[in-house]
Structures are given as C-alpha cells and as structure tokens.
Scaffold this active site. Structure first.
Site, mmCIF file in Angstrom:
data_model
loop_
_atom_site.group_PDB
_atom_site.id
_atom_site.type_symbol
_atom_site.label_atom_id
_atom_site.label_comp_id
_atom_site.label_asym_id
_atom_site.label_seq_id
_atom_site.Cartn_x
_atom_site.Cartn_y
_atom_site.Cartn_z
ATOM 1 N N ASP A 191 0.899 -1.040 0.044
ATOM 2 C CA ASP A 191 -0.107 0.080 0.050
ATOM 3 C C ASP A 191 0.985 1.225 0.117
ATOM 4 O O ASP A 191 1.699 1.588 1.040
ATOM 5 C CB ASP A 191 -1.014 0.001 1.159
ATOM 6 C CG ASP A 191 -1.737 1.172 1.203
ATOM 7 O OD1 ASP A 191 -2.529 1.534 0.546
ATOM 8 O OD2 ASP A 191 -1.640 1.997 2.290
ATOM 9 N N GLU A 275 -1.621 -1.300 -5.898
ATOM 10 C CA GLU A 275 -2.797 -0.813 -6.385
ATOM 11 C C GLU A 275 -2.515 0.132 -7.438
ATOM 12 O O GLU A 275 -1.510 1.017 -7.446
ATOM 13 C CB GLU A 275 -3.603 -0.060 -5.174
ATOM 14 C CG GLU A 275 -4.815 0.424 -5.406
ATOM 15 C CD GLU A 275 -5.429 0.822 -4.336
ATOM 16 O OE1 GLU A 275 -6.885 1.369 -4.598
ATOM 17 O OE2 GLU A 275 -5.049 1.014 -3.166
ATOM 18 N N ASP A 356 -3.326 1.325 7.033
ATOM 19 C CA ASP A 356 -2.465 1.025 6.161
ATOM 20 C C ASP A 356 -1.963 -0.222 5.989
ATOM 21 O O ASP A 356 -1.856 -0.859 4.690
ATOM 22 C CB ASP A 356 -1.145 2.076 6.230
ATOM 23 C CG ASP A 356 -1.340 3.404 6.051
ATOM 24 O OD1 ASP A 356 -2.262 4.118 5.571
ATOM 25 O OD2 ASP A 356 -0.853 4.308 7.086
#
Length: 402
Positions: A191, A275, A356
């Site tokens: 992330d 992502e 997170d």
C-alpha cells in the site's frame, strides 16, 4: 528483455564541441523531416516515406552549400533522428486511435532545449576500447565512469546531455533466462502512501524519504538567485545550471531509493501486488508536491520490469478496490473513512485495524495472493460470545471469545 544501463561520461573540451555539433545536426535533420511532412500534408500530397526523406535530407543535402556541414558527423545519428520522428508520429496516431494515451502533434526541436541526445547503432561501428573508453565515430574516445559490468554486449548506445550539463552513455542490452531467481515462498501486498512511502502486508512500514522537502531550502535559494539574473546573460545561464543540478541531485537520490527498495522486494518475494493509483488526479490536489516527491509511478514501473526480469509475479489491482474500507479479518465492508482516521475498529468482528496495513493485506487478497491477515490487526477486539455458547462449559470460561 531489453534493459538500459546508463554511465557517466567525462568528455574533453574538444569532445564536447564534437558532441554539440552532433546534437545540432541531428536536430536539424529532425526539423527538416518534420517540415517536409507537414508541407506535404498541407498540399494534400502522400505522406513522405523515411527512405525518401533520408535520401533528400541527408545524402543529397550534404552536397549543398547550406547543409554541407552534415558530413562532419556520423550518418547513423542522422538516420536515427528520422527513426525518432517516425516513433513520434506513430505514437501520435495511436493516441488518436485510442491505442495509447493521447499526446500532442509532433513539434520542431529547439536549439535552446537543455536536454540533447544522439543514438549510435551497430552500423556506426562504435566500440569499447581495452582501456575502458567509449569510442564514437567522429567524436573520439570518451572517458566512462563504469559503476558495474554490462550483462551482455550492447546493441546501441545513446549519448545524452541533461539539463545539468552532465553527459551519460545509455546502453541497450539483452538479458536472458540466466537471471531468473530461484523460487521462494513469501507473497506481498503493498500500500503506497504519503505518511509512509510503502506499507507491506507483513506489517512493515517504510518511511518516506521526502527528498524534495528536505532539499527545499537549498533549492529555493538557487531559484531566487536565478530570478535575479538578467535574461540572456551568462550569469543567468550559470544560475540555471545550478538550479538544474539541485533538481538532478534530488532526482538521483529518489531514483536510488526506488531501485534499492524495488530490488529488495522482488528478490525476497515470489509475488508482489500493488494498487493502480490515480497519480494524475492526486497531482491536481493540495497534495501535489508530496505526490510528485514520492514518485509512485517510477517505483511501480521498476517493480514491474524487475519482476519480469527475475521471474517473479507482479499484479496490479484496480484503483476502485475498497482496500481501506474492508476488514481484512472478516472481509466485511465497513464504509469509507476520513484520511485522519489511521486506526479503526471493525463493527462486525471487533478487530482493531491499522488503516495502512489493513489496506496492504486487502491489496494482496484482491490480487489472489496467499497472505495472512495477521499483520493488519493491531490488537484483538473483544467480541461477546454467542448466546448458545454461554455457560455450556463445565469449568469457568471467560465471558468473551477472541
């Protein structure tokens, strides 16, 4: 796959003059070809082919007084300049067809551009001498600062002069299956963020170096000095180079950080998932400077090509995946949360989650990786026992289950 290896060049004064001549000749041929094609388009004539342009703008132009100086440089770099124009046109037309992001129409190159480049192919008969110098036709033997060995014989070399006045030799080499790494077990979700540059699904948090923020004071001083200089003066040019060198130091430090981290993650994990962030959208917000300082796109690109190079798996999940809204323990969507909420409690299972780390675990899950969600949990929450289980044990038990 093909890779580029760049090394610093240290040309002498005479070689700098020869390189400036090569840059200028390549630029003139590029602009002449662009002008010829635009003229043909305006007159409704067929699109001029590269072979015809090469004959008219290089071979025949050398015999004219106006372009006789084209013979002072290698013909290969002039032909490669025409190939570059073909690439620009192809990318432009592909953008119109929707095959790639749209880009502007081809434009003429300016002699005031601070970045210049010429490319030598094998036909130019360039070579690396036994003494470790780069021998280029009609330029000479250039001193190279070799930082590592080339994995194979390069096919082309591009000489680049950047905005800071530095020279580089960029080699294109082919890599084979001998670089594949042995299989390993760990699989990782990443992330990316601003508070921490990267948070991994195993609970590791990597701080953001903030290279631009740390160098901002020195950079502002150099930019103020540039603003005070008179336009067109030698002092202004010197001040511009100082600003460019300050930016180059920041970019080099950021690139080094990205390379070290991406290589470490690819070597230690069999699969990596990230992502697909909307960087362009984030760069239009008040966080623009921090977003550009982080350099997420460059880092993800490094992960992708290094995974292909070393035989790892790279997965990019969609940007609309609700990684920050789903509990990684029970997979229940708990709704959106403001950015200031860094720790939250799942209303379904009671787990207290780090925002997170939880997102990193969900990135890995969305990519189909076999990761555990234990890293996402900061501390277990207390969940009341179901009514049918309360008081059924012969010995005393706690009234809550974990």
């Amino acid at each position: 796959m093909q890779l580029r290896y760049s090394f610093r060049l240290y040309p002498s004064d005479g070689q700098r003059t020869a390189l400036a001549r090569a840059f200028g000749c390549a630029r003139v041929v590029y602009n002449d070809a662009l002008r010829a094609r635009e003229t043909a388009r305006g007159q409704g004539l067929p699109f001029p082919k590269t072979g015809n342009l090469s004959k008219a703008l290089i071979t025949e132009a050398k015999n004219t007084p106006e372009r006789a100086w084209l013979g002072e440089v290698s013909a290969v770099i002039l032909q490669q300049s025409l190939r570059d124009l073909d690439t620009v046109y192809r990318n432009f037309f592909d953008g119109l067809k929707g095959k790639r992001p749209r880009m502007g129409a081809p434009r003429c190159k300016s002699r005031k551009n601070t970045r210049q480049a010429v490319r030598f192919t094998a036909n130019a008969r360039w070579s690396i001498t036994t003494g470790g110098k780069l021998r280029l036709p009609k330029i000479g033997d250039l001193k190279v600062k070799w930082s590592r060995r080339l994995p194979s014989t390069p096919s082309t070399v591009t000489v680049v002069k950047d905005s800071a006045g530095r020279y580089f030799a960029s080699f294109v080499v082919e890599t084979g299956p001998e670089e594949l790494l042995p299989q390993t077990t760990p699989e990782l979700g990443i992330d990316l963020g601003l508070g921490h540059f990267a948070v991994l699904s195993d609970g590791t948090k990597i701080d953001s170096p903030r290279f631009l923020r740390r160098a901002e004071k020195r950079l502002k001083k150099a930019q103020r000095a540039l603003f005070r200089k008179e336009k067109g003066s030698k002092n202004r040019d010197k001040a511009r180079i100082r600003v460019a060198r300050a930016h180059a130091r920041i970019a080099d430090a950021r690139r080094e950080f990205h390379h070290r981290l991406s290589t470490k993650l690819i070597r230690e994990n069999q699969a990596v998932a990230v992502e697909d962030l909307a960087v362009k959208g984030l760069a239009r917000t008040r966080l623009a400077k921090s977003v550009h300082d982080a350099g997420w796109s460059a880092f993800v690109t490094m992960l992708e090509y290094k995974a292909a190079r070393y035989g790892r798996t790279f997965i990019r999940i969609g940007r609309f995946e609700p990684t920050s809204q789903v509990c990684s323990q029970c997979d229940v969507k708990d709704g959106p949360k403001p950015l200031h909420v860094r720790v939250w409690t799942c209303r379904a299972c009671g787990s207290v989650l780090d925002r997170d780390i939880n997102a990193a675990v969900n990135v890995a899950k969305a990519a189909g990786l076999a990761v555990t969600a234990c890293g996402a949990q900061v501390r277990p929450g207390l969940v009341p026992a179901p009514r049918r289980e309360a008081g059924t044990h012969s010995t005393s038990q706690p009234s809550t289950a974990r």
